[in-house]
Motif scaffolding. Sequence first.
Motif, PDB file in Angstrom:
ATOM      1  N   LYS A  41       0.974  -1.340   0.031  1.00  0.00           N
ATOM      2  CA  LYS A  41       0.079   0.002   0.004  1.00  0.00           C
ATOM      3  C   LYS A  41       0.918   1.240  -0.063  1.00  0.00           C
ATOM      4  CE  LYS A  41      -3.943   2.359   2.350  1.00  0.00           C
ATOM      5  NZ  LYS A  41      -4.918   2.006   3.484  1.00  0.00           N
ATOM      6  N   VAL A  42       0.547   2.263  -0.930  1.00  0.00           N
ATOM      7  CA  VAL A  42       1.278   3.375  -0.752  1.00  0.00           C
ATOM      8  C   VAL A  42       0.207   4.528  -0.493  1.00  0.00           C
ATOM      9  CG1 VAL A  42       2.406   4.972  -2.411  1.00  0.00           C
ATOM     10  CG2 VAL A  42       2.751   2.608  -2.903  1.00  0.00           C
ATOM     11  N   PRO A  43       0.630   5.232   0.400  1.00  0.00           N
ATOM     12  CA  PRO A  43      -0.603   6.155   1.139  1.00  0.00           C
ATOM     13  C   PRO A  43      -0.321   7.381  -0.069  1.00  0.00           C
ATOM     14  CG  PRO A  43       1.650   6.355   2.293  1.00  0.00           C
ATOM     15  CD  PRO A  43       1.953   5.267   1.538  1.00  0.00           C
ATOM     16  N   LEU A  44      -1.780   7.851  -0.110  1.00  0.00           N
ATOM     17  CA  LEU A  44      -1.994   9.076  -0.951  1.00  0.00           C
ATOM     18  C   LEU A  44      -2.606  10.114   0.096  1.00  0.00           C
ATOM     19  CD1 LEU A  44      -3.538   9.772  -4.137  1.00  0.00           C
ATOM     20  CD2 LEU A  44      -4.305  11.104  -2.300  1.00  0.00           C
ATOM     21  N   VAL A 142       2.076  11.885  -2.640  1.00  0.00           N
ATOM     22  CA  VAL A 142       2.183  10.408  -2.646  1.00  0.00           C
ATOM     23  C   VAL A 142       3.707  10.316  -2.615  1.00  0.00           C
ATOM     24  CG1 VAL A 142       2.161   8.440  -4.304  1.00  0.00           C
ATOM     25  CG2 VAL A 142       0.252  10.085  -4.429  1.00  0.00           C
ATOM     26  N   ASP A 143       3.966   9.413  -1.350  1.00  0.00           N
ATOM     27  CA  ASP A 143       5.489   9.275  -1.097  1.00  0.00           C
ATOM     28  C   ASP A 143       6.349  10.611  -0.982  1.00  0.00           C
ATOM     29  OD1 ASP A 143       7.154   7.152  -0.142  1.00  0.00           O
ATOM     30  OD2 ASP A 143       8.343   7.822  -2.112  1.00  0.00           O
ATOM     31  N   GLY A 144       5.545  11.803  -0.365  1.00  0.00           N
ATOM     32  CA  GLY A 144       6.152  12.853  -0.340  1.00  0.00           C
ATOM     33  C   GLY A 144       6.432  13.749  -1.461  1.00  0.00           C
ATOM     34  N   LEU A 145       5.811  13.211  -2.662  1.00  0.00           N
ATOM     35  CA  LEU A 145       6.068  13.956  -3.782  1.00  0.00           C
ATOM     36  C   LEU A 145       4.669  14.611  -4.255  1.00  0.00           C
ATOM     37  CD1 LEU A 145       7.878  11.951  -6.599  1.00  0.00           C
ATOM     38  CD2 LEU A 145       8.587  14.199  -5.617  1.00  0.00           C
ATOM     39  N   PRO A 146       4.506  15.995  -4.597  1.00  0.00           N
ATOM     40  CA  PRO A 146       3.399  16.332  -5.059  1.00  0.00           C
ATOM     41  C   PRO A 146       2.683  15.854  -6.190  1.00  0.00           C
ATOM     42  CG  PRO A 146       5.128  17.924  -5.341  1.00  0.00           C
ATOM     43  CD  PRO A 146       5.555  17.002  -4.659  1.00  0.00           C
ATOM     44  N   ALA A 147       1.371  15.698  -6.206  1.00  0.00           N
ATOM     45  CA  ALA A 147       0.882  15.291  -7.506  1.00  0.00           C
ATOM     46  C   ALA A 147       0.800  16.489  -8.306  1.00  0.00           C
ATOM     47  CB  ALA A 147      -0.577  14.633  -7.152  1.00  0.00           C
ATOM     48  N   VAL A 188      -1.601   8.541 -12.438  1.00  0.00           N
ATOM     49  CA  VAL A 188      -0.408   8.035 -13.038  1.00  0.00           C
ATOM     50  C   VAL A 188       0.857   8.340 -12.203  1.00  0.00           C
ATOM     51  CG1 VAL A 188       0.951   7.791 -15.215  1.00  0.00           C
ATOM     52  CG2 VAL A 188      -1.305   8.810 -15.466  1.00  0.00           C
ATOM     53  N   ILE A 189       1.520   7.200 -11.686  1.00  0.00           N
ATOM     54  CA  ILE A 189       2.564   7.056 -10.781  1.00  0.00           C
ATOM     55  C   ILE A 189       3.675   6.365 -11.476  1.00  0.00           C
ATOM     56  CG2 ILE A 189       3.225   6.292  -8.526  1.00  0.00           C
ATOM     57  CD1 ILE A 189       0.327   6.525  -7.642  1.00  0.00           C
ATOM     58  N   GLU A 190       4.790   7.077 -11.456  1.00  0.00           N
ATOM     59  CA  GLU A 190       6.010   6.630 -11.973  1.00  0.00           C
ATOM     60  C   GLU A 190       6.859   6.088 -10.952  1.00  0.00           C
ATOM     61  OE1 GLU A 190       7.782   9.688 -13.839  1.00  0.00           O
ATOM     62  OE2 GLU A 190       6.440  10.087 -15.346  1.00  0.00           O
ATOM     63  N   TYR A 191       7.393   4.600 -11.088  1.00  0.00           N
ATOM     64  CA  TYR A 191       8.334   3.950 -10.103  1.00  0.00           C
ATOM     65  C   TYR A 191       9.417   3.597 -10.741  1.00  0.00           C
ATOM     66  CZ  TYR A 191       6.729  -0.375 -12.360  1.00  0.00           C
ATOM     67  OH  TYR A 191       6.664  -1.302 -13.271  1.00  0.00           O
ATOM     68  N   ARG A 202      10.334   2.171  -5.993  1.00  0.00           N
ATOM     69  CA  ARG A 202      10.310   3.580  -5.378  1.00  0.00           C
ATOM     70  C   ARG A 202       9.388   4.659  -6.205  1.00  0.00           C
ATOM     71  NH1 ARG A 202      16.565   4.284  -3.200  1.00  0.00           N
ATOM     72  NH2 ARG A 202      16.701   2.946  -1.842  1.00  0.00           N
ATOM     73  N   VAL A 203       8.660   5.389  -5.490  1.00  0.00           N
ATOM     74  CA  VAL A 203       7.972   6.268  -6.413  1.00  0.00           C
ATOM     75  C   VAL A 203       8.933   7.556  -6.861  1.00  0.00           C
ATOM     76  CG1 VAL A 203       5.948   7.754  -6.272  1.00  0.00           C
ATOM     77  CG2 VAL A 203       5.693   5.641  -5.031  1.00  0.00           C
ATOM     78  N   VAL A 204       8.716   7.879  -8.011  1.00  0.00           N
ATOM     79  CA  VAL A 204       9.528   9.012  -8.412  1.00  0.00           C
ATOM     80  C   VAL A 204       9.074  10.116  -9.450  1.00  0.00           C
ATOM     81  CG1 VAL A 204      11.660   7.725  -8.585  1.00  0.00           C
ATOM     82  CG2 VAL A 204      10.052   7.712 -10.758  1.00  0.00           C
ATOM     83  N   GLY A 205       7.435   9.975  -9.345  1.00  0.00           N
ATOM     84  CA  GLY A 205       6.722  10.738 -10.007  1.00  0.00           C
ATOM     85  C   GLY A 205       5.226  10.559 -10.013  1.00  0.00           C
ATOM     86  N   VAL A 206       4.395  11.607  -9.848  1.00  0.00           N
ATOM     87  CA  VAL A 206       3.258  11.454  -9.698  1.00  0.00           C
ATOM     88  C   VAL A 206       2.336  12.438 -10.678  1.00  0.00           C
ATOM     89  CG1 VAL A 206       0.982  11.553  -8.169  1.00  0.00           C
ATOM     90  CG2 VAL A 206       3.315  10.950  -7.281  1.00  0.00           C
ATOM     91  N   ILE A 207       1.543  12.049 -11.502  1.00  0.00           N
ATOM     92  CA  ILE A 207       0.697  13.141 -12.394  1.00  0.00           C
ATOM     93  C   ILE A 207      -0.673  12.803 -12.124  1.00  0.00           C
ATOM     94  CG2 ILE A 207       0.447  13.697 -14.789  1.00  0.00           C
ATOM     95  CD1 ILE A 207       3.003  12.947 -15.566  1.00  0.00           C
ATOM     96  N   VAL A 208      -1.854  13.627 -12.096  1.00  0.00           N
ATOM     97  CA  VAL A 208      -3.162  13.719 -12.060  1.00  0.00           C
ATOM     98  C   VAL A 208      -3.716  14.227 -13.281  1.00  0.00           C
ATOM     99  CG1 VAL A 208      -5.105  14.242 -10.750  1.00  0.00           C
ATOM    100  CG2 VAL A 208      -2.943  13.295  -9.497  1.00  0.00           C
ATOM    101  N   GLN A 209      -4.518  13.551 -13.992  1.00  0.00           N
ATOM    102  CA  GLN A 209      -5.270  14.121 -14.876  1.00  0.00           C
ATOM    103  C   GLN A 209      -6.722  14.328 -14.577  1.00  0.00           C
ATOM    104  OE1 GLN A 209      -4.241  11.437 -18.148  1.00  0.00           O
ATOM    105  NE2 GLN A 209      -2.051  12.216 -18.349  1.00  0.00           N
ATOM    106  N   PRO A 210      -7.195  15.264 -14.152  1.00  0.00           N
ATOM    107  CA  PRO A 210      -8.761  15.429 -13.701  1.00  0.00           C
ATOM    108  C   PRO A 210      -9.623  15.405 -14.920  1.00  0.00           C
ATOM    109  CG  PRO A 210      -7.341  17.470 -13.704  1.00  0.00           C
ATOM    110  CD  PRO A 210      -6.410  16.670 -13.863  1.00  0.00           C
ATOM    111  N   GLY A 211     -10.631  15.109 -14.613  1.00  0.00           N
ATOM    112  CA  GLY A 211     -11.757  15.142 -15.715  1.00  0.00           C
ATOM    113  C   GLY A 211     -13.184  15.499 -14.935  1.00  0.00           C
TER     114      GLY A 211
END
Length: 648
Positions: A41-44, A142-147, A188-191, A202-211
């Motif tokens: 589980k990766v907390p958001l 997500v894992d300290g990274l801003p979405a 979209v989470i990059e690991y 390890r999580v290295v990027g977080v992108i959110v595409q809202p709709g």
Amino acid sequence: MKSSTFAPSWALCSALLALPQLSAAFYLPGVAPTSYKQGDKVPLYVNSIKPVAAQDALLHSVMSYDYYNERFRFCQPEGGPSYVSESLGSILFGDRIMTSPFELNMMKNETCKKLCTSKYDMPSAHFVNKRIMQGYALNWLVDGLPAGQNLLDDLTGTTFYSPGFAMGTISTTDPDGPTFFNNHYDIVIEYHKVNGKPDQLRVVGVIVQPGSKAYKGENLDCNDNQTPPVVLVEDANVETEVTFTYSVYWTESPTAWATRWDKYLHVFDPKIHWFSLVNSAVVVIFLTVTVTSVLFRALKKDIARYNRLDQINLDDLTGTSALEDGVQEDSGWKLVHGDVFRTPTHPLLLSVFLGNGAQLFVMTGFTICFALLGFLSPSNRGSLGTIMIFLYTLLSFVGGYASARVYKSMSGEKWKLNIGLTPLLVPGIVFSTFFFLNLFLWANGAAGAVPFTTMLVIIGIWFIISIPLSVAGSWLGFRAPAVEPPVRTNQIPRQIPPALTYLKPIPSMLLVGILPFGAIFVELYFIMSSIWFSKIYYMFGFLFLCYGLMIITCAAVTVLMVYFLLCAENYHWQWRSFLAAGMSAGYIFVNALIYLISKLSLGGLSGTVLYIGYSALLSFLFFILTGSIGFFSSWWFVQKIYGSIKID
């Protein structure tokens, strides 16, 4: 010869600017990488909802709101949300991090997963629609990274991640049309696999595409592009039902964990930034070198002339006034040698300001150096605010010591009052203003309002740590010998002749204050954009250079003004040097007002009061800082020139 002279300087500047990049590979304890296995589980976490630039590129509000504000009606986790522990600096900067109902499992994709269904009545719909029109953005971690959102810089052609994503959108075809509320999120989470190991992800990027998708019934088809958008109806008889959904997609990335923040740290138009900084540096250095060379050349001639005149007077015992080689009688700054170290008016207030200025000076220098070496990583949220409070508290000893030494040198007698006012006056003004502005945030239910318990913690730090350290510094300062002037002070003050226009208080303050402001003007623009538009500021290499240029410029032009003042036989240099150098804070405040008119569009009274109040508070602290730089440099200068001449 010139190239060999300037090569070390350019090498030093390049090394300083490169330090943040070199230090990007190490982090402080507490922000160490977290490795996951498949299915873990990766907390958001969700943060406060903050305003950013709207579609018209203007900022329409300065207030942030809690994510779970009842008027937003966002879905909550089972059992209710709970706060995530934060640092003191993070709380002061408006972060309110809480748990969320989103379920993320490493490398497990999810499609169109339902969160909950909420109903919006007219007050809630109006509140949300207004926030959408003002350009508010959601902030997840997500894992300290801003979405964020993946954006393209049209000028450089590079892509970058912009922290936060829009709560909703406004119709591009009809500006007066409805607002569309985003209720679906493609996450979209990059690991990254550490050394290719599948059990170290390890999580290295977080992108959110809202709709925005107005689902009908239980038919949740997130991929249907024909689904109409959600429009919150502002009607007393209608409740808009909104179903929140999300999808999760995991993608492998070659980005290493140590460099994952590089995507978020983007400079818009870097060439203009570099050009402006180099241009400011060249102008400032040219002015400083010119001022210094002219000043010391004139002083060398003055001192040689005064000392030669003294020698002639010693040799001429007949009472005649023989003048050799054009040597004239005393004139200029030597005439006021018996008054130049006379105690100024209100020495207590001046010494208190100077003590706090010395404290701010050392604190700012240490903070920039820590940031330059990479200790204030953006992954450690609120570290900048925390370290500033920590340093300011510990350096109260420096403030008390400096204030006591200055007051004793001015022959001050109210030493008990000096000891008490040094840790209370300036911090009291700052805290009272901060508390007053915080009342506006409390009244508007904003997340940026500092909790009452945090206020008590700040007061506790102030009275338990800061004040005792300041008293200890003052005690040592009063026990130390006073800074003795090199000449005696006459009992009867000398009459001051009328001053020229440019040496009058207001014109001289305006002339002196504009040069230090010019040294930091470019970087000030980026700092203000970072503060008000919720961007990440990380260009501490540039800031270090600007701070150094500002110190040099502030000292040089203030010393030059004091020299002209003394040559005009005006010996009231103490307050004049402090106020003239501090005038650069007036230019900063005027610049903030221009920024308010050109970049912001704050419709309400509360937002305008908050912006002007915080700008005035920062300008006041800058006034104390630069004024102290001007005074201490002028004090050193006056001590030197009057110690180099012979006085009968």
